[in-house]
Write a protein that holds these residues in place. Structure first.
Motif, PDB file in Angstrom:
ATOM      1  N   ASP A 139      12.401  21.294  -0.637  1.00  0.00           N
ATOM      2  CA  ASP A 139      13.134  20.463  -1.589  1.00  0.00           C
ATOM      3  C   ASP A 139      14.080  19.557  -0.814  1.00  0.00           C
ATOM      4  OD1 ASP A 139      14.171  19.370  -3.856  1.00  0.00           O
ATOM      5  OD2 ASP A 139      15.449  21.079  -4.361  1.00  0.00           O
ATOM      6  N   ILE A 140      13.537  18.449  -0.296  1.00  0.00           N
ATOM      7  CA  ILE A 140      14.350  17.552   0.527  1.00  0.00           C
ATOM      8  C   ILE A 140      14.509  16.210  -0.169  1.00  0.00           C
ATOM      9  CG2 ILE A 140      13.779  18.632   2.716  1.00  0.00           C
ATOM     10  CD1 ILE A 140      11.665  16.477   3.162  1.00  0.00           C
ATOM     11  N   TRP A 169       1.276  35.100  -2.208  1.00  0.00           N
ATOM     12  CA  TRP A 169       1.163  33.644  -2.151  1.00  0.00           C
ATOM     13  C   TRP A 169       1.017  33.094  -3.565  1.00  0.00           C
ATOM     14  CZ3 TRP A 169       1.568  30.065   1.666  1.00  0.00           C
ATOM     15  CH2 TRP A 169       1.053  28.801   1.431  1.00  0.00           C
ATOM     16  N   ASN A 170       2.002  32.298  -3.991  1.00  0.00           N
ATOM     17  CA  ASN A 170       1.934  31.647  -5.299  1.00  0.00           C
ATOM     18  C   ASN A 170       1.298  30.271  -5.098  1.00  0.00           C
ATOM     19  OD1 ASN A 170       2.530  30.097  -7.680  1.00  0.00           O
ATOM     20  ND2 ASN A 170       4.103  31.598  -8.203  1.00  0.00           N
ATOM     21  N   ASN A 171       0.001  30.196  -5.313  1.00  0.00           N
ATOM     22  CA  ASN A 171      -0.742  28.984  -4.974  1.00  0.00           C
ATOM     23  C   ASN A 171      -0.254  27.772  -5.751  1.00  0.00           C
ATOM     24  OD1 ASN A 171      -2.974  27.994  -3.310  1.00  0.00           O
ATOM     25  ND2 ASN A 171      -3.928  27.490  -5.262  1.00  0.00           N
ATOM     26  N   ARG A 172       0.070  27.966  -7.038  1.00  0.00           N
ATOM     27  CA  ARG A 172       0.523  26.826  -7.836  1.00  0.00           C
ATOM     28  C   ARG A 172       1.819  26.236  -7.296  1.00  0.00           C
ATOM     29  NH1 ARG A 172       0.807  27.638 -14.219  1.00  0.00           N
ATOM     30  NH2 ARG A 172      -1.438  27.773 -13.815  1.00  0.00           N
ATOM     31  N   ASP A 173       2.779  27.102  -6.987  1.00  0.00           N
ATOM     32  CA  ASP A 173       4.062  26.616  -6.470  1.00  0.00           C
ATOM     33  C   ASP A 173       3.903  25.948  -5.111  1.00  0.00           C
ATOM     34  OD1 ASP A 173       5.326  27.528  -8.713  1.00  0.00           O
ATOM     35  OD2 ASP A 173       6.178  29.326  -7.780  1.00  0.00           O
ATOM     36  N   GLU A 174       3.116  26.574  -4.243  1.00  0.00           N
ATOM     37  CA  GLU A 174       2.971  26.025  -2.897  1.00  0.00           C
ATOM     38  C   GLU A 174       2.214  24.705  -2.928  1.00  0.00           C
ATOM     39  OE1 GLU A 174       4.726  27.258  -0.556  1.00  0.00           O
ATOM     40  OE2 GLU A 174       5.278  29.025  -1.736  1.00  0.00           O
ATOM     41  N   ARG A 175       1.197  24.584  -3.780  1.00  0.00           N
ATOM     42  CA  ARG A 175       0.457  23.329  -3.877  1.00  0.00           C
ATOM     43  C   ARG A 175       1.353  22.216  -4.411  1.00  0.00           C
ATOM     44  NH1 ARG A 175      -4.292  23.159  -0.966  1.00  0.00           N
ATOM     45  NH2 ARG A 175      -5.415  25.134  -1.198  1.00  0.00           N
ATOM     46  N   ARG A 176       2.221  22.567  -5.364  1.00  0.00           N
ATOM     47  CA  ARG A 176       3.157  21.574  -5.903  1.00  0.00           C
ATOM     48  C   ARG A 176       4.105  21.088  -4.792  1.00  0.00           C
ATOM     49  NH1 ARG A 176       5.469  24.610  -9.439  1.00  0.00           N
ATOM     50  NH2 ARG A 176       3.957  24.226 -11.101  1.00  0.00           N
ATOM     51  N   ILE A 178       3.500  21.103  -1.569  1.00  0.00           N
ATOM     52  CA  ILE A 178       2.722  20.330  -0.604  1.00  0.00           C
ATOM     53  C   ILE A 178       2.475  18.916  -1.117  1.00  0.00           C
ATOM     54  CG2 ILE A 178       0.429  20.156   0.458  1.00  0.00           C
ATOM     55  CD1 ILE A 178       0.526  23.304   0.574  1.00  0.00           C
ATOM     56  N   ARG A 179       2.121  18.788  -2.404  1.00  0.00           N
ATOM     57  CA  ARG A 179       1.893  17.455  -2.970  1.00  0.00           C
ATOM     58  C   ARG A 179       3.139  16.590  -2.895  1.00  0.00           C
ATOM     59  NH1 ARG A 179      -1.103  20.414  -6.846  1.00  0.00           N
ATOM     60  NH2 ARG A 179       0.654  20.414  -8.295  1.00  0.00           N
ATOM     61  N   SER A 180       4.292  17.197  -3.185  1.00  0.00           N
ATOM     62  CA  SER A 180       5.547  16.454  -3.144  1.00  0.00           C
ATOM     63  C   SER A 180       5.854  15.963  -1.727  1.00  0.00           C
ATOM     64  CB  SER A 180       6.687  17.341  -3.655  1.00  0.00           C
ATOM     65  OG  SER A 180       7.928  16.682  -3.555  1.00  0.00           O
ATOM     66  N   LEU A 181       5.659  16.827  -0.747  1.00  0.00           N
ATOM     67  CA  LEU A 181       5.900  16.436   0.645  1.00  0.00           C
ATOM     68  C   LEU A 181       4.887  15.408   1.124  1.00  0.00           C
ATOM     69  CD1 LEU A 181       6.744  19.938   2.167  1.00  0.00           C
ATOM     70  CD2 LEU A 181       8.332  18.016   1.876  1.00  0.00           C
ATOM     71  N   LYS A 184       5.483  11.700   1.010  1.00  0.00           N
ATOM     72  CA  LYS A 184       6.393  11.118   2.000  1.00  0.00           C
ATOM     73  C   LYS A 184       5.680  10.736   3.295  1.00  0.00           C
ATOM     74  CE  LYS A 184      10.189  13.932   0.149  1.00  0.00           C
ATOM     75  NZ  LYS A 184      10.938  12.829  -0.503  1.00  0.00           N
ATOM     76  N   LYS A 185       4.329  10.870   3.306  1.00  0.00           N
ATOM     77  CA  LYS A 185       3.473  10.416   4.406  1.00  0.00           C
ATOM     78  C   LYS A 185       3.735  11.091   5.757  1.00  0.00           C
ATOM     79  CE  LYS A 185       1.866   7.235   1.584  1.00  0.00           C
ATOM     80  NZ  LYS A 185       0.565   7.391   0.917  1.00  0.00           N
ATOM     81  N   PRO A 186       3.867  12.402   5.804  1.00  0.00           N
ATOM     82  CA  PRO A 186       4.002  13.059   7.113  1.00  0.00           C
ATOM     83  C   PRO A 186       2.666  13.052   7.852  1.00  0.00           C
ATOM     84  CG  PRO A 186       3.770  14.712   5.413  1.00  0.00           C
ATOM     85  CD  PRO A 186       3.822  13.386   4.697  1.00  0.00           C
ATOM     86  N   ALA A 187       2.703  13.334   9.155  1.00  0.00           N
ATOM     87  CA  ALA A 187       1.465  13.457   9.930  1.00  0.00           C
ATOM     88  C   ALA A 187       0.768  14.766   9.617  1.00  0.00           C
ATOM     89  CB  ALA A 187       1.769  13.364  11.423  1.00  0.00           C
ATOM     90  N   ALA A 188       1.539  15.799   9.299  1.00  0.00           N
ATOM     91  CA  ALA A 188       0.991  17.111   8.940  1.00  0.00           C
ATOM     92  C   ALA A 188       2.089  17.922   8.271  1.00  0.00           C
ATOM     93  CB  ALA A 188       0.460  17.844  10.167  1.00  0.00           C
ATOM     94  N   ILE A 189       1.667  18.963   7.539  1.00  0.00           N
ATOM     95  CA  ILE A 189       2.598  19.893   6.904  1.00  0.00           C
ATOM     96  C   ILE A 189       2.259  21.291   7.385  1.00  0.00           C
ATOM     97  CG2 ILE A 189       3.399  20.882   4.712  1.00  0.00           C
ATOM     98  CD1 ILE A 189       2.512  18.227   3.381  1.00  0.00           C
ATOM     99  N   VAL A 190       3.274  22.012   7.847  1.00  0.00           N
ATOM    100  CA  VAL A 190       3.095  23.403   8.267  1.00  0.00           C
ATOM    101  C   VAL A 190       3.933  24.289   7.352  1.00  0.00           C
ATOM    102  CG1 VAL A 190       3.308  25.096  10.112  1.00  0.00           C
ATOM    103  CG2 VAL A 190       2.705  22.728  10.668  1.00  0.00           C
ATOM    104  N   VAL A 191       3.271  25.131   6.570  1.00  0.00           N
ATOM    105  CA  VAL A 191       3.960  26.071   5.696  1.00  0.00           C
ATOM    106  C   VAL A 191       4.066  27.398   6.437  1.00  0.00           C
ATOM    107  CG1 VAL A 191       3.968  27.233   3.461  1.00  0.00           C
ATOM    108  CG2 VAL A 191       2.970  24.943   3.675  1.00  0.00           C
ATOM    109  N   VAL A 192       5.294  27.893   6.584  1.00  0.00           N
ATOM    110  CA  VAL A 192       5.536  29.140   7.319  1.00  0.00           C
ATOM    111  C   VAL A 192       5.814  30.260   6.313  1.00  0.00           C
ATOM    112  CG1 VAL A 192       6.943  30.291   9.061  1.00  0.00           C
ATOM    113  CG2 VAL A 192       6.434  27.838   9.273  1.00  0.00           C
TER     114      VAL A 192
END
Length: 515
Positions: A139-140, A169-176, A178-181, A184-192
């Motif tokens: 949430d940035i 793993w809550n797939n719905r929350d995590e996908r939401r 990821i879509r939001s991030l 913002k056009k990052p090169a990649a997203i790493v979920v830890v």
């Protein structure tokens, strides 16, 4: 004059009764013995679940059998043979893939192959010395610039952390997230994953699904998107400087409510995610009965069923798929026999389409829709039969919460789109004549749930027949002895009468698909 009129009337009724006799003789070709014979072979252990990659290559054995039956019936082949090659590509992660944390001096601080590709694209991704932005729980604010950088974000939510930490793993929350991030056009997203998940439950949960082999049509366009990876907390610890640092960072973010990510000035990230790809041979089986009208024969009615299933489990038990979808496969075999024996033939051509790889992603029907035997604009209806051989029994109540629980002996799910509004009414009338009760109440999302979707999305009128989900759906108990062949015969007969009616109609008014 009276004598001529009487002679004409007599000829008319003679031809009428001959035609009725021919149609009834043709539908009599649909019999339980034939259905049972075909299904006993296709749903036998010998074919190992009709799936790609089994030792016996049962999917190819099924295709050979269907082809043999089409030849015996004298059906005309398509493409120009009975087999339409479907070019599939399998992809799986290369175990040599890695993520590396690079220090200020350019040396590797940490390297691991223990990560998961979550984006589903299975394309090779290489990032070298990419800038890292730590983004808390994702949430940035818009002030944080992540464009072209690698965003490292925690699984879960900040609210109540660490007490609220979840290990699943809550797939719905995590996908939401990821879509939001991704916006913002990052090169990649790493979920830890959560640092309190000491036994890596969430990581192992999704690893089962996301590190498996994936399939695609080899001629399909690559879906360009942002690489999304899932990693363990020790990666974030190394980025932040040591063991336990990721947990401290998350506690601070949760307590302060800060929405600004921060850029690492002493660490960078390199990613080398390789993919092993192999071409796979698969095929649709396509045959047809040519129409008798010199103009209308260029149009067609399609009867379709997928002939694949899900193979063998880890214990060697075979998923025979007698209902899913051996039942649909053999039903249109019998329908094909009926139309092949019919004289005279219907005005429009009748196409019989047995498609591959529905269980992997509806690839066979998708490929046919891209390369049809008859142009889709000349396809007046596509009937899709998927699971049409079962009748309700008490244990099927496990599907009570589904809108598609298996029907009784007279019930049948009949799902149509709105491309030809009259189709549903024709179906209702034919069901009434055969004492079947059509259920048209399935939610619209079922238009996407089987091979008819490949025709539906191209504006073709579709009608999906199904008896519904039962206790043996995708279980090893889906065997021939559970099939109700009386019910299966009734569905096949409905197909014949519906196909005959539609193929002989002079005019069919299909809505033009709106782009």
């Amino acid at each position: 004059m009276l004598l001529q009129k009487t002679a004409f009337t007599g000829l008319f009724w003679t031809l009428f009764f001959l035609n009725v006799f021919a149609q009834n003789s043709a539908v009599d070709k649909i019999d339980k013995a034939g259905l049972h014979e075909h299904l006993s072979y296709l749903a036998s252990d010998k074919l190992e679940g009709r799936c790609l990659g089994t030792k016996a290559n049962g999917l190819e054995m099924a295709a050979d059998y269907i082809t043999e039956q089409a030849e015996k019936l004298g059906l005309q082949p398509g493409f120009p043979a009975y087999s339409q090659k479907v070019p599939l590509l399998s992809s799986r992660p290369d175990p040599e893939s890695f993520i590396a944390v690079i220090g200020r001096n350019g040396k590797t601080v940490f390297r691991t192959s223990d990560f998961i590709r979550l984006d589903g694209r299975m394309e090779e991704e290489v990032l070298s010395d990419a800038t890292i932005v730590m983004a808390g729980f994702g949430d940035i604010d818009d002030e944080t610039d992540v464009s072209g950088k690698v965003v490292v974000v925690a699984q879960g939510k900040a609210d109540g952390f660490p007490e609220s930490a979840k290990f699943s793993w809550n797939n719905r929350d995590e996908r939401r997230k990821i879509r939001s991030l991704a916006e913002k056009k990052p090169a990649a997203i790493v979920v830890v994953t959560c640092p309190h998940d000491r036994h890596n439950h969430a990581f192992n949960e999704i690893k089962v699904w996301n590190n498996r082999e994936r399939y695609s049509l080899s001629d399909s366009q690559t879906n360009k998107g942002i690489p999304v990876l899932v990693a363990l907390p020790r990666l974030a610890d190394k980025i932040l400087g040591g063991k336990g640092q990721f947990e401290k960072y998350l506690v601070s973010v949760a307590a302060s409510g800060v929405k600004q990510g921060f850029e690492m000035d002493d660490k960078q990230l390199s990613v080398n995610s390789k993919v092993i790809k192999n071409e796979i041979k698969a095929r649709n089986i396509v045959a047809y009965v040519e129409g008798s009208d010199p103009v209308l024969k260029d149009e067609c009615v399609v009867f379709m069923a997928h002939y694949d299933h899900v193979g063998v489990d880890q214990n060697g038990d075979v998923y025979n798929g007698a209902d899913d979808n051996g039942s649909g496969t053999v039903a249109i075999m019998e329908v094909a026999e009926a139309f092949a024996s019919l004289d005279p033939k219907p005005k429009r051509s009748i196409v019989f389409l047995w498609v591959t790889s529905e269980e992997l992603g509806m690839f066979g029907s998708n490929y046919y829709a891209q390369h049809p035997l008859f142009p889709l604009e000349k396809t007046v209806t596509c009937f899709n039969l998927d699971m049409v051989g079962r009748v309700f029994e008490p244990r099927d109540t496990i599907w009570n919460k589904s809108p598609k629980k298996v029907k009784d002996f007279d019930g049948l799910y009949t799902l149509s789109n709105n491309a030809w509004p009259e189709l549903a009414e024709i179906n209702r009338q034919k069901c009434e004549e055969l004492k079947l009760i059509p259920d048209t109440t399935l939610p619209a999302y079922f238009l996407r749930a089987s091979d008819h979707y490949s025709f539906h999305k191209n504006g073709v009128p579709v009608l999906n027949y199904a008896t519904g989900y039962h206790a043996d759906y995708h279980q090893v108990g889906d065997d021939v002895d559970k099939i109700n062949f009386d019910k299966l015969k009734r569905v096949a007969e409905l197909c014949f009468w519906m196909g005959l009616d539609i193929a002989n109609r002079q005019e069919i008014h299909i809505k033009i698909k709106e782009e």
